[in-house]
Enzyme design. Structure first.
Site, PDB file in Angstrom:
ATOM      1  N   ARG A   1       0.941  -1.175  -0.081  1.00  8.42           N
ATOM      2  CA  ARG A   1       0.019   0.028  -0.145  1.00  8.42           C
ATOM      3  C   ARG A   1       0.696   1.222  -0.056  1.00  8.42           C
ATOM      4  NH1 ARG A   1      -1.374   2.489   4.369  1.00  8.42           N
ATOM      5  NH2 ARG A   1      -1.556   0.635   5.634  1.00  8.42           N
TER       6      ARG A   1
ATOM      7  N   TYR B   1     -17.074  16.693 -15.757  1.00 12.40           N
ATOM      8  CA  TYR B   1     -17.483  15.296 -15.741  1.00 12.40           C
ATOM      9  C   TYR B   1     -18.476  15.037 -14.429  1.00 12.40           C
ATOM     10  CZ  TYR B   1     -16.827  10.101 -14.699  1.00 12.40           C
ATOM     11  OH  TYR B   1     -17.072   9.097 -14.469  1.00 12.40           O
TER      12      TYR B   1
ATOM     13  N   ASP C   1      -8.419  18.473 -15.456  1.00 12.56           N
ATOM     14  CA  ASP C   1      -8.546  17.190 -16.001  1.00 12.56           C
ATOM     15  C   ASP C   1      -8.077  16.904 -17.385  1.00 12.56           C
ATOM     16  OD1 ASP C   1      -9.519  14.731 -16.531  1.00 12.56           O
ATOM     17  OD2 ASP C   1     -11.375  14.884 -15.284  1.00 12.56           O
TER      18      ASP C   1
ATOM     19  N   LYS D   1      -9.150   5.388 -19.197  1.00 12.58           N
ATOM     20  CA  LYS D   1      -9.654   5.839 -20.877  1.00 12.58           C
ATOM     21  C   LYS D   1      -8.322   5.421 -21.625  1.00 12.58           C
ATOM     22  CE  LYS D   1     -13.180   7.047 -18.312  1.00 12.58           C
ATOM     23  NZ  LYS D   1     -13.524   8.299 -17.963  1.00 12.58           N
TER      24      LYS D   1
HETATM   25  C1  LIG Z   1     -13.953   8.725 -16.648  1.00 18.08           C
HETATM   26  C2  LIG Z   1     -13.538  10.087 -16.239  1.00 18.08           C
HETATM   27  C3  LIG Z   1     -13.145  10.509 -14.881  1.00 18.08           C
HETATM   28  C4  LIG Z   1     -13.534   9.327 -13.785  1.00 18.08           C
HETATM   29  O1  LIG Z   1     -12.463   8.257 -13.889  1.00 18.08           O
HETATM   30  P1  LIG Z   1     -12.817   6.857 -13.306  1.00 18.08           P
HETATM   31  O2  LIG Z   1     -11.504   6.114 -13.560  1.00 18.08           O
HETATM   32  O3  LIG Z   1     -13.973   6.489 -14.027  1.00 18.08           O
HETATM   33  O4  LIG Z   1     -13.002   6.974 -11.875  1.00 18.08           O
HETATM   34  C5  LIG Z   1     -12.905  11.684 -14.556  1.00 18.08           C
HETATM   35  N1  LIG Z   1     -12.738  12.687 -15.475  1.00 18.08           N
HETATM   36  C6  LIG Z   1     -12.941  12.690 -16.914  1.00 18.08           C
HETATM   37  C7  LIG Z   1     -12.931  13.647 -17.778  1.00 18.08           C
HETATM   38  C8  LIG Z   1     -13.552  11.344 -17.387  1.00 18.08           C
HETATM   39  O5  LIG Z   1     -13.916  11.085 -18.332  1.00 18.08           O
END
Ligand SMILES: *Cc1c(COP(=O)(O)O)cnc(C)c1O
Length: 383
Positions: free
Chosen positions: A56, A108, A180, A205
């Site tokens: 961890r 988001y 982000d 993603k």
């Molecule tokens: C999917 C996404 C998130 C969240 O990510 P997770 O891995 O699903 O928790 C945050 N910001 C954007 C722009 C996203 O597309």
């Protein structure tokens, strides 16, 4: 690795042949605990100066992702989490109760839900503001505003925000800027080079890239107090990614540049086809000539990305008909994988959604664009 170009660093940053076996592919370190070596702290054969103690606290696969993503974003350090949302949570929890955060009018929905419930009860307040209007942003700062968190392009209408100008505004008001960067990836946009302080990613993603792993990463431009707090939250909070998940994400980074560029080309072809199609009211894609953020796109990005949204004539009914009519694109949420996905976004966001009811969001994958276009053509015709 800064002497090498982006693609080279994507392949090599953060790992190399295994010092004990010579294995080229990294091993997956499943061990939760590590032998104490009382005479020397670190493994001499490793390029890692830090000792491994307990999984961890730190794990070689996780560290490889952190080093590589920090390198690709041009930051000094990275911290990876078990999801993008856990990374966002880690960043926001590094603020104090009573602090205030500025976020986009459209962001988001998972991040918004985080701010609305657990973090509001924790004492964090936030204001949503149209980030493309800098005067409005400037007027929204409060003495307790500590962080501006933006997404550019925004979800799901692909509005662009000027990162350099927003960073300048945030700093002038004593706040930090976090971006982000999930949708653009450092292949197309590197916010830290434009003055941002923190970059946030959902590795679920494009980093993973194959719709088979969940993860998140934060990268910092500086080793500051906020970063020390993020580090503590990562390790003490314990929302850390598993070794195999980290391994998949590190592997994904090696092909990130070629995937994102090819997917972007595909998206541009789809956007061109849809723009002017009789069933389509409007296409949201920053690569189209009429997009309101074109000048920003040219200044701060190296491509328009592989996400696009379209608003259909005929309202929600037409949108639902089209989304159920696809045969090659898959109907599903998420983005950044090799397979193209399409979704009726308002339905996915739930009852509080402010997304137009006639909007479909597409994540363009690696299929041949001509096949995707044929599929959309038949779906829009209503078979
Ligand atoms: C999917 C996404 C998130 C969240 O990510 P997770 O891995 O699903 O928790 C945050 N910001 C954007 C722009 C996203 O597309």
């Amino acid at each position: 690795m800064t002497r090498y170009r982006f693609e080279t660093r994507g392949v090599h940053a953060g790992h190399g042949p295994d010092p004990t076996t010579g294995a080229i592919a990294p091993s997956i370190h499943l061990s939760t605990t590590f032998e104490r070596r009382s005479t020397h702290q670190a493994d001499e054969g490793s390029s890692e100066p830090e000792p491994w103690v307990y999984s961890r606290d730190g794990n070689p696969n996780r560290r490889a992702v952190e080093i590589a993503v920090a390198d690709l974003e041009g930051g000094v350090d990275g911290a990876s989490f078990s999801s993008g949302t856990a990374a966002a949570h880690g960043l926001l929890q590094a603020l104090d109760p009573g602090d205030h955060v500025l976020v986009p009018a459209r962001l988001y929905h998972g991040t918004l839900e985080l701010l609305r419930d657990p973090l509001r009860r924790w004492g964090l307040s936030f204001t949503q503001v149209a980030m493309e209007r800098l005067e409005e942003v400037a007027a929204s700062f409060r003495p307790e505003t500590r962080l501006v968190l933006i997404e550019t392009p925004s979800n799901p209408e692909l509005t662009l925000t000027d990162i350099a100008a927003t960073a300048e505004l945030a700093h002038r008001h004593g706040a930090l800027l976090a971006v982000d960067n999930t949708w653009m990836t450092p292949v197309l946009q590197r916010p830290l080079e434009l003055g941002a302080d923190i970059v946030l990613h959902s590795s679920t993603k494009y980093f993973g890239g194959h719709s088979d792993v969940t993860g998140g990463v934060l990268v910092t431009r500086k080793e500051n107090e906020l970063w020390q707090r993020v580090r503590r939250i990562q390790v003490k909070g314990g929302a850390v990614p598993a070794p195999f998940d980290s391994w998949l994400i590190r592997r994904g980074l090696a092909s990130l540049a070629v995937r994102v560029r090819a997917q972007t080309q595909g998206a541009a072809a789809l956007a061109q086809f849809l723009d002017g199609h009789e069933a389509v009211e409007r296409v949201c894609y920053p690569g189209l000539p009429g997009h309101p953020g074109r000048d920003i796109a040219e200044r701060q990005t190296e491509g328009a990305g592989a996400m696009l949204s379209l608003l259909l004539r005929g309202g929600e009914a037409a949108a639902r008909r089209a989304v159920t009519g696809v045969r090659l694109l898959t109907r599903g949420t998420s983005l950044g994988g090799v397979e193209s996905l399409i979704e009726h976004r308002a339905e996915v966001e739930g009852p509080h959604s402010t997304t137009p009811r006639n909007l479909l969001r597409i994540s363009v994958g690696l299929e041949h664009p001509a096949d995707l276009i044929s599929d959309l053509e038949q779906a829009l015709r209503g078979r």
